[in-house]
Write a protein that holds these residues in place. Structure first.
Motif, short mmCIF file in Angstrom:
data_model
loop_
_atom_site.label_atom_id
_atom_site.label_comp_id
_atom_site.label_asym_id
_atom_site.label_seq_id
_atom_site.Cartn_x
_atom_site.Cartn_y
_atom_site.Cartn_z
N UNK A 86 47.32 27.52 53.19
CA UNK A 86 46.65 28.81 53.20
C UNK A 86 46.78 29.37 51.80
N UNK A 87 45.75 29.17 51.00
CA UNK A 87 45.81 29.46 49.57
C UNK A 87 45.95 30.94 49.30
N UNK A 88 46.93 31.29 48.45
CA UNK A 88 47.08 32.69 48.05
C UNK A 88 45.91 33.11 47.19
N UNK A 89 45.25 32.14 46.55
CA UNK A 89 44.07 32.48 45.74
C UNK A 89 42.91 32.90 46.65
N UNK A 90 42.82 32.27 47.81
CA UNK A 90 41.82 32.71 48.79
C UNK A 90 42.10 34.16 49.20
N UNK A 91 43.37 34.48 49.43
CA UNK A 91 43.74 35.85 49.80
C UNK A 91 43.37 36.81 48.67
N UNK A 92 43.67 36.42 47.44
CA UNK A 92 43.37 37.29 46.30
C UNK A 92 41.87 37.57 46.20
N UNK A 93 41.07 36.54 46.37
CA UNK A 93 39.62 36.70 46.26
C UNK A 93 39.06 37.52 47.41
N UNK A 204 47.72 36.14 35.29
CA UNK A 204 46.42 35.91 34.66
C UNK A 204 45.30 36.14 35.67
N UNK A 205 45.48 35.66 36.89
CA UNK A 205 44.44 35.75 37.91
C UNK A 205 44.13 37.20 38.24
N UNK A 206 45.15 38.01 38.49
CA UNK A 206 44.93 39.41 38.84
C UNK A 206 44.28 40.17 37.68
N UNK A 207 44.75 39.96 36.47
CA UNK A 207 44.18 40.66 35.32
C UNK A 207 42.74 40.23 35.06
N UNK A 208 42.47 38.95 35.31
CA UNK A 208 41.09 38.47 35.12
C UNK A 208 40.16 39.09 36.16
N UNK A 209 40.60 39.18 37.41
CA UNK A 209 39.75 39.74 38.46
C UNK A 209 39.46 41.22 38.22
N UNK A 210 40.45 41.94 37.72
CA UNK A 210 40.27 43.37 37.52
C UNK A 210 39.78 43.69 36.11
N UNK A 211 39.58 42.65 35.32
CA UNK A 211 39.02 42.81 33.98
C UNK A 211 39.76 43.90 33.21
N UNK A 212 41.08 43.81 33.20
CA UNK A 212 41.90 44.80 32.52
C UNK A 212 41.58 44.80 31.03
N UNK A 226 36.34 35.89 32.27
CA UNK A 226 37.37 35.11 32.94
C UNK A 226 36.94 34.71 34.35
N UNK A 227 36.35 35.66 35.08
CA UNK A 227 36.01 35.36 36.47
C UNK A 227 34.81 34.43 36.59
N UNK A 684 46.73 28.79 21.23
CA UNK A 684 45.82 29.86 21.63
C UNK A 684 44.85 29.39 22.71
N UNK A 685 44.34 28.19 22.57
CA UNK A 685 43.47 27.62 23.60
C UNK A 685 44.24 27.50 24.90
N UNK A 686 45.48 27.02 24.83
CA UNK A 686 46.32 26.85 26.02
C UNK A 686 46.53 28.19 26.72
N UNK A 687 46.87 29.23 25.97
CA UNK A 687 47.17 30.53 26.57
C UNK A 687 45.93 31.15 27.20
N UNK A 688 44.73 30.86 26.63
CA UNK A 688 43.51 31.47 27.13
C UNK A 688 43.01 30.77 28.40
N UNK A 689 43.12 29.44 28.46
CA UNK A 689 42.44 28.69 29.51
C UNK A 689 43.35 28.14 30.61
N UNK A 690 44.60 27.85 30.30
CA UNK A 690 45.41 27.04 31.20
C UNK A 690 45.59 27.66 32.57
N UNK A 691 46.06 28.90 32.64
CA UNK A 691 46.43 29.47 33.93
C UNK A 691 45.21 29.78 34.79
#
Length: 759
Positions: A86-93, A204-212, A226-227, A684-691
């Motif tokens: 039961x993916x927590x990412x599904x819950x987040x979305x 990263x996921x929460x900040x990307x979704x809310x476009x902080x 990001x999204x 920098x590429x790693x920090x931007x894309x990995x998570x």
């Protein structure tokens, strides 16, 4: 130097961001004191809006709904061979969509009761209430460990305690960790070194979704947000996963060496990675869930240690044991199994040797052929002891100074982590809250074992919990720092086997309390660290965690009762499920361990007369190795001796039966690319894309599994299940054909009728 300047340019912030740093910390101070952990520094924002409310009406509605859904689905999966998550990412979305919808349609009027006011809609759906929903749901969306005790008693001993007793057992085992977390948070949450790595993906996921604000300034390839980047790769993985998970399951267990000699017993044992098969040497997998997004962000040293342990155990030690038939390895048929056997190779059945009180009948046992286990299963206990001994001494040797300084400073040192410092804007949860909650749960624990005849006296609970207390700090520090660590399941069973020999139910209950006290404490501490990263008020965190735990436990139990009542003959082995989905493999593994340590006890299984008496040396081996490393670090300080962690290495060696040994080469390749190359040379590429990429790939794969489970594998109803017509990549051999090599497991000869190598 160029990399640092590029990173610094990305950290430019607007005036509005500076306002959100916090009342007690300026932006300049925050930037100067940024986390000493590079990965945290790269992905966790230094901003906070203290006006955001986390504990809202929307939180209660959405967290309750998804907690019920998650606990039911995860409990459903526990009894089935077709695994899913039961993916927590599904819950987040899903919660993001529902939360924003509720923010648009709910009335904004405030209701006042005395000095308190409540609004169904306090404003836009914000990042803190979103993260708090995820935390509550992640707390609920598990199969409570006490369910193993209850289901094993019901299935194999035909003993079911009352619903009240079952709920007390579930909730106490799930909640004892709260008191421990409250005490240990200053050591395992507040210091910067305690990263709790999986939380970085969530940040990263929460900040990307809310476009902080910080994420508004970051653009991905082709100028995507990001999204958009997330959805493109999530959709791509969702579609791709239909290939290995449905159309071509051979790609899950791609045991290419088996094609050389598909009828050979030894080839099957060494090179097959199929469930219940062999060691999977050099096998490949093209199924992302067996590789996982963690290979992209877990520390390189941790992953190399884990994969190194797997290779040593299953690619080197096991072939030596198997090919030389050491400990009569070939006598028991399958090399990797947790089942027990008599010394003559016949499967063992406990029910013929039980007394009415579920203890072992010594007369009947002594009159028959002694019981033993397969060599690889016995070695799992050796490796577990090495991991436990190594974990304690490694933490003492290499991190003891920091823990000691933290204790002396009582978290008031000048070297305080910036993210914890920013949390001073919120009222902390008093230690008294945790203490009262802990005392209540401990009292109920002692009550339930005495009242409901679980063979464990009240003081047995105290001993189990004491073991949990003793090991939680060193193991928790290791998990927080490296991303992995040993469990207490083996140690607690061993201790109970000596203290309360011959009592199977007592052993399972003791293990549940000792192991879960630590496990739940670590889960709660990890959530607390996520709360620090997301700047969620601690008292809201406490409320959300307790709520998720109670909701999850209640619906775990209801689901268990329904499944056992409808699928009992399949789960206990009386009948074979025609769909092949209901096997009860998890309760069977738990039951097997209970027999080893409870019914027979360690004195019989690992005593001087046993062929496996050597496993106790694991404690000493594990304890000594870090001390040697520490001594070498003083002699040769330029070498980072602490990067090799014997506990992590031994954890890899004991991968089975907790997990299948699949996809070692593929997982190792991903980790070397992401952590070995990108992190060091393209930071920098790693920090931007990995998570965000890891979250997208894991979510897509999880969605595919959930879709197949519900609609094509009979999850909703067996009548809608659909089997794809047989072809080269998914062929399952029907009984009576002469083409056994056409099964998905290319090493598996039909009905285990081998043509060679079965000596």
């Amino acid at each position: 130097m160029g990399e640092k300047n590029e990173y610094d340019n990305e950290k430019d912030v607007s005036a509005s961001e500076k306002a959100y740093i916090g009342d007690n910390v300026s932006f300049e101070e925050a930037e100067e004191e940024n986390s000493k952990i590079e990965a945290v520094r790269l992905v966790v924002p230094l901003t906070d809006d203290t006006s955001l409310v986390a504990l809202t009406f929307r939180f209660w509605v959405l967290s309750t709904f998804f907690s019920i859904l998650g606990s039911v689905i995860q409990q459903y999966y526990m009894f089935r061979v077709a695994k899913g998550t039961f993916s927590i990412y599904f819950v987040n979305l899903a919660s993001y969509g529902l939360g924003t919808f509720m923010a648009r349609v709910l009335p904004t009027k405030k209701w006042t009761i005395g000095s308190h006011s409540l609004s169904l809609n306090p404003g836009p759906f914000n990042i803190k209430e979103h993260a708090l929903i995820g935390i509550a749901v992640s707390t609920a969306s598990n199969s409570a460990y006490a369910i193993y005790v209850l289901s094993v008693m019901d299935l194999f001993l035909h003993y079911r305690i009352s619903a009240l007793g079952a709920m007390i057992l579930i909730l106490t085992t799930q909640c004892l960790g709260y008191g421990m977390a409250g005490t240990l948070r200053r050591y395992l949450v507040y210091p910067a070194e305690m990263v709790w790595w999986s939380n970085l993906v969530q940040v990263v996921f929460y900040n990307a979704m809310h476009n902080t604000d910080e994420f508004k300034n970051k653009k991905m390839i082709r100028g995507w947000s990001y999204m958009k980047y997330f959805w493109v790769f999530c959709t791509g993985m969702f579609l791709y996963e239909f290939i290995p998970q449905f159309f071509a399951p051979m790609l899950i267990y791609f045991d290419w060496i088996c094609w050389i000699k598909p009828f050979d017993y030894n080839f099957w044992a060494l090179f097959s990675s199929h469930a219940g098969g062999g060691a999977g040497i050099l096998s490949l997998t093209f199924e992302w869930t067996f590789i996982g997004g963690q290979t992209m962000w877990l520390p390189l040293a941790t992953q190399l240690g884990q994969y190194g342990g797997i290779i040593l155990s299953y690619w080197i030690i096991f072939p030596i044991i198997w090919m030389n038939n050491i400990f009569n390895a070939k006598l028991f048929g399958r090399p990797l199994t947790s089942r027990l056997y008599h010394l003559d190779g016949k499967a063992f059945d406990i029910n013929t040797m039980l007394n009415p009180d579920y203890t072992i009948n010594e007369e009947k046992y002594n009159a028959g052929v002694p019981v033993t286990m397969t060599p690889m299963y016995a070695l799992i206990f050796l490796y577990s002891f090495i991991a436990l001994g190594g974990c304690v001494t490694h933490i003492i040797c290499f991190h003891g100074d920091n823990i000691w300084k933290t204790w002396k400073a009582t978290i008031k040192s000048s070297d305080e982590d910036i993210h914890h410092k920013m949390m001073s804007a919120y009222a902390e949860v008093p230690q008294l809250w945790y203490a009262i909650f802990y005392v209540i749960m401990l009292a109920l624990s002692m009550l339930v074992v005495e009242v409901y005849d679980l063979q464990l006296p009240w003081y047995g609970v105290l001993i189990a919990v004491a073991i949990g207390w003793a090991m939680t700090l060193p193991i928790g520090a290791m998990v927080a720092i490296t991303g992995t660590g040993p469990g207490l399941n083996v140690l607690t069973q061993l201790a109970c086997g000596f203290i309360f020999p011959g009592k199977t139910i007592a052993n399972m209950t003791f293990k549940c309390y000792g192991y879960m006290a630590m496990y739940q404490c670590h889960a709660l501490l990890s959530d607390l660290k996520l709360g620090v990263y997301m700047k969620i008020p601690p008292r809201s965190m406490f409320t959300a965690q307790v709520w998720g735990t109670f909701v999850g436990g209640i619906f775990n139990y209801i689901t268990m009762i329904i499944i056992i009542n409808t699928k009992r003959p399949y789960l206990n082995g009386d009948m074979e499920d025609p769909t092949g989905l209901w096997t009860g493999v998890n309760p069977q593994i738990y039951w097997g361990s209970a027999l080893i340590y409870g019914a027979f006890g360690p004195a019989k299984m690992f005593g001087k007369s046993s062929q496996y008496h050597f496993i106790y040396w694991g404690f000493l081996i594990g304890a000594v190795i870090p001390i040697i490393q520490w001594g070498l670090s003083k002699k040769f300080p330029n070498i980072k001796w602490s990067t090799f962690n014997i506990a992590v290495f031994a954890g890899g060696m004991s991968e089975y039966p907790g997990g299948l040994v699949i996809g070692v080469i593929c997982g190792l390749a991903v980790c070397l690319v992401w952590q070995g190359w990108l992190f060091h040379y393209h930071k920098n590429w790693w920090s931007k894309y990995t998570f965000i990429l890891a979250a997208a790939l894991d979510t897509g794969a999880a969605f595919t599994g959930l879709f197949l489970f519900l609609f094509l594998q009979g999850g909703i109803h067996p009548k809608i299940a659909y089997n794809l017509p047989s072809w080269f990549m998914n062929h399952h051999t029907p009984e009576g054909t002469n083409a056994p090599y056409k099964s998905v497991d290319r090493c598996g000869a039909h009905l285990d009728k081998w043509q060679s190598g079965n000596d």
